[in-house]
Design a protein around this motif. Structure first.
Motif, PDB file in Angstrom:
ATOM      1  N   GLY A 141     -48.987  -5.087  15.567  1.00  0.00           N
ATOM      2  CA  GLY A 141     -50.295  -4.519  14.827  1.00  0.00           C
ATOM      3  C   GLY A 141     -51.245  -5.577  14.956  1.00  0.00           C
ATOM      4  N   ALA A 142     -51.353  -6.382  15.747  1.00  0.00           N
ATOM      5  CA  ALA A 142     -52.529  -7.584  15.851  1.00  0.00           C
ATOM      6  C   ALA A 142     -53.682  -7.010  16.340  1.00  0.00           C
ATOM      7  CB  ALA A 142     -51.872  -8.553  16.928  1.00  0.00           C
ATOM      8  N   LEU A 143     -53.833  -5.852  17.043  1.00  0.00           N
ATOM      9  CA  LEU A 143     -54.927  -5.309  17.471  1.00  0.00           C
ATOM     10  C   LEU A 143     -55.290  -3.900  16.928  1.00  0.00           C
ATOM     11  CD1 LEU A 143     -54.258  -6.111  21.198  1.00  0.00           C
ATOM     12  CD2 LEU A 143     -55.551  -7.518  19.495  1.00  0.00           C
ATOM     13  N   ARG A 144     -56.536  -4.018  16.204  1.00  0.00           N
ATOM     14  CA  ARG A 144     -56.666  -2.557  15.502  1.00  0.00           C
ATOM     15  C   ARG A 144     -57.982  -2.013  16.260  1.00  0.00           C
ATOM     16  NH1 ARG A 144     -56.857  -2.965   9.479  1.00  0.00           N
ATOM     17  NH2 ARG A 144     -54.900  -2.521  10.020  1.00  0.00           N
ATOM     18  N   VAL A 145     -57.259  -1.033  17.049  1.00  0.00           N
ATOM     19  CA  VAL A 145     -58.369  -0.309  17.893  1.00  0.00           C
ATOM     20  C   VAL A 145     -59.326   0.926  17.408  1.00  0.00           C
ATOM     21  CG1 VAL A 145     -56.928  -0.770  20.099  1.00  0.00           C
ATOM     22  CG2 VAL A 145     -56.453   1.116  18.911  1.00  0.00           C
ATOM     23  N   GLY A 146     -58.625   1.205  16.088  1.00  0.00           N
ATOM     24  CA  GLY A 146     -59.166   2.133  15.581  1.00  0.00           C
ATOM     25  C   GLY A 146     -58.594   2.525  14.125  1.00  0.00           C
ATOM     26  N   PRO A 147     -59.415   3.242  13.371  1.00  0.00           N
ATOM     27  CA  PRO A 147     -58.515   3.476  11.884  1.00  0.00           C
ATOM     28  C   PRO A 147     -57.213   3.989  12.017  1.00  0.00           C
ATOM     29  CG  PRO A 147     -60.931   4.114  11.858  1.00  0.00           C
ATOM     30  CD  PRO A 147     -60.509   4.074  13.201  1.00  0.00           C
ATOM     31  N   GLY A 148     -56.161   3.247  11.503  1.00  0.00           N
ATOM     32  CA  GLY A 148     -54.836   3.909  11.659  1.00  0.00           C
ATOM     33  C   GLY A 148     -54.165   3.741  13.012  1.00  0.00           C
ATOM     34  N   ASP A 149     -54.940   2.910  13.981  1.00  0.00           N
ATOM     35  CA  ASP A 149     -54.311   2.847  15.087  1.00  0.00           C
ATOM     36  C   ASP A 149     -54.295   1.210  15.435  1.00  0.00           C
ATOM     37  OD1 ASP A 149     -53.555   2.957  17.837  1.00  0.00           O
ATOM     38  OD2 ASP A 149     -55.365   4.044  18.675  1.00  0.00           O
ATOM     39  N   ASP A 150     -53.268   0.600  15.080  1.00  0.00           N
ATOM     40  CA  ASP A 150     -52.978  -0.921  15.312  1.00  0.00           C
ATOM     41  C   ASP A 150     -52.133  -0.717  16.392  1.00  0.00           C
ATOM     42  OD1 ASP A 150     -54.611  -1.305  13.178  1.00  0.00           O
ATOM     43  OD2 ASP A 150     -52.804  -1.777  11.816  1.00  0.00           O
ATOM     44  N   ARG A 151     -52.056  -1.883  17.352  1.00  0.00           N
ATOM     45  CA  ARG A 151     -51.559  -1.865  18.538  1.00  0.00           C
ATOM     46  C   ARG A 151     -50.643  -3.321  18.627  1.00  0.00           C
ATOM     47  NH1 ARG A 151     -53.406   1.463  22.664  1.00  0.00           N
ATOM     48  NH2 ARG A 151     -54.299   3.408  21.370  1.00  0.00           N
ATOM     49  N   ASP A 152     -49.596  -3.604  19.124  1.00  0.00           N
ATOM     50  CA  ASP A 152     -48.759  -4.830  19.335  1.00  0.00           C
ATOM     51  C   ASP A 152     -49.643  -5.562  20.419  1.00  0.00           C
ATOM     52  OD1 ASP A 152     -46.897  -3.798  17.544  1.00  0.00           O
ATOM     53  OD2 ASP A 152     -45.608  -3.645  18.816  1.00  0.00           O
ATOM     54  N   GLU A 153     -49.703  -6.800  20.265  1.00  0.00           N
ATOM     55  CA  GLU A 153     -50.273  -7.680  21.329  1.00  0.00           C
ATOM     56  C   GLU A 153     -48.995  -8.209  22.132  1.00  0.00           C
ATOM     57  OE1 GLU A 153     -53.961 -10.569  22.205  1.00  0.00           O
ATOM     58  OE2 GLU A 153     -52.692 -11.074  20.185  1.00  0.00           O
ATOM     59  N   TYR A 154     -48.978  -8.127  23.036  1.00  0.00           N
ATOM     60  CA  TYR A 154     -47.813  -8.820  24.120  1.00  0.00           C
ATOM     61  C   TYR A 154     -48.480  -9.922  24.820  1.00  0.00           C
ATOM     62  CZ  TYR A 154     -45.376  -4.229  23.647  1.00  0.00           C
ATOM     63  OH  TYR A 154     -44.805  -3.343  23.089  1.00  0.00           O
ATOM     64  N   LEU A 155     -47.313 -11.101  24.647  1.00  0.00           N
ATOM     65  CA  LEU A 155     -47.929 -12.415  25.338  1.00  0.00           C
ATOM     66  C   LEU A 155     -46.930 -12.429  26.460  1.00  0.00           C
ATOM     67  CD1 LEU A 155     -47.822 -14.511  22.143  1.00  0.00           C
ATOM     68  CD2 LEU A 155     -49.839 -13.399  23.332  1.00  0.00           C
ATOM     69  N   LEU A 156     -47.497 -12.745  27.764  1.00  0.00           N
ATOM     70  CA  LEU A 156     -46.730 -12.828  28.989  1.00  0.00           C
ATOM     71  C   LEU A 156     -47.018 -14.408  29.468  1.00  0.00           C
ATOM     72  CD1 LEU A 156     -47.647  -9.443  28.966  1.00  0.00           C
ATOM     73  CD2 LEU A 156     -45.460  -9.882  30.056  1.00  0.00           C
TER      74      LEU A 156
END
Length: 173
Positions: free
Chosen positions: A152-167
């Protein structure tokens, strides 16, 4: 494939405008390069200007790919600006124009970034990926290993949190 890569090309007004236009096009086609569609030139321009300033100062590097003199791909090799992390860099804003995707430009861009990193004497590269698009698989095919995920590190919109992957890609001598 007739792509030619240039490290730190002169940031002429035309190239700056081309980079901003590519950034807008990639974002509006669904690319995860720091913005959420829809995005305009006026939103991208200040972020691009900060990137240009760091390149001109010699802190970061721009790797640009041209096909018949048309900008079709780019990424920034970004310093951590921290002495304990001088041995590696972060690749940011990895993008290929949507009309040229599927031609191997993305993989070629990443291989060229790896070559540049080796030439700079670096020991590793990192890239972060927005979850939900499956792009981490692209990097994994190129040898990058997932070393972390921030839920949930990235909030791309209301109610739309995305994971941030570290590669991470260790560069062997």
């Amino acid at each position: 494939m007739a792509i030619e890569f240039v490290v730190d090309p002169p940031l002429t007004p035309a190239l700056r405008a081309g980079i901003v236009a590519l950034w807008v096009e990639v974002t509006n086609a669904g690319g995860a390069v720091g913005f959420v569609a829809p995005v305009s030139r006026t939103q991208v321009a200040p972020v691009a200007q900060a990137a240009f300033t760091a390149v001109e100062a010699g802190i970061d590097h721009l790797l640009a790919g041209f096909d018949d003199d048309e900008l079709v791909a780019l990424l920034f090799v970004v310093s951590n600006q921290f002495a304990l992390k001088e041995h590696w860099r972060v690749l940011k804003r990895v993008m290929v124009t949507p009309g040229q995707q599927g031609r191997g430009y993305g993989a070629a861009l990443m291989r060229e970034a790896e070559k540049l990193a080796r030439d700079l004497g670096l020991e590793a590269l990192q890239v972060t990926v927005r979850g939900g698009a499956g792009t981490e698989k692209f990097y994994e095919r190129l040898g990058y290993q997932q070393v972390g995920r921030i839920p949930g590190a990235l909030r791309v919109g209301p109610g739309d949190d995305r994971d941030e992957y570290l590669l991470w890609l260790p560069l062997q001598p």
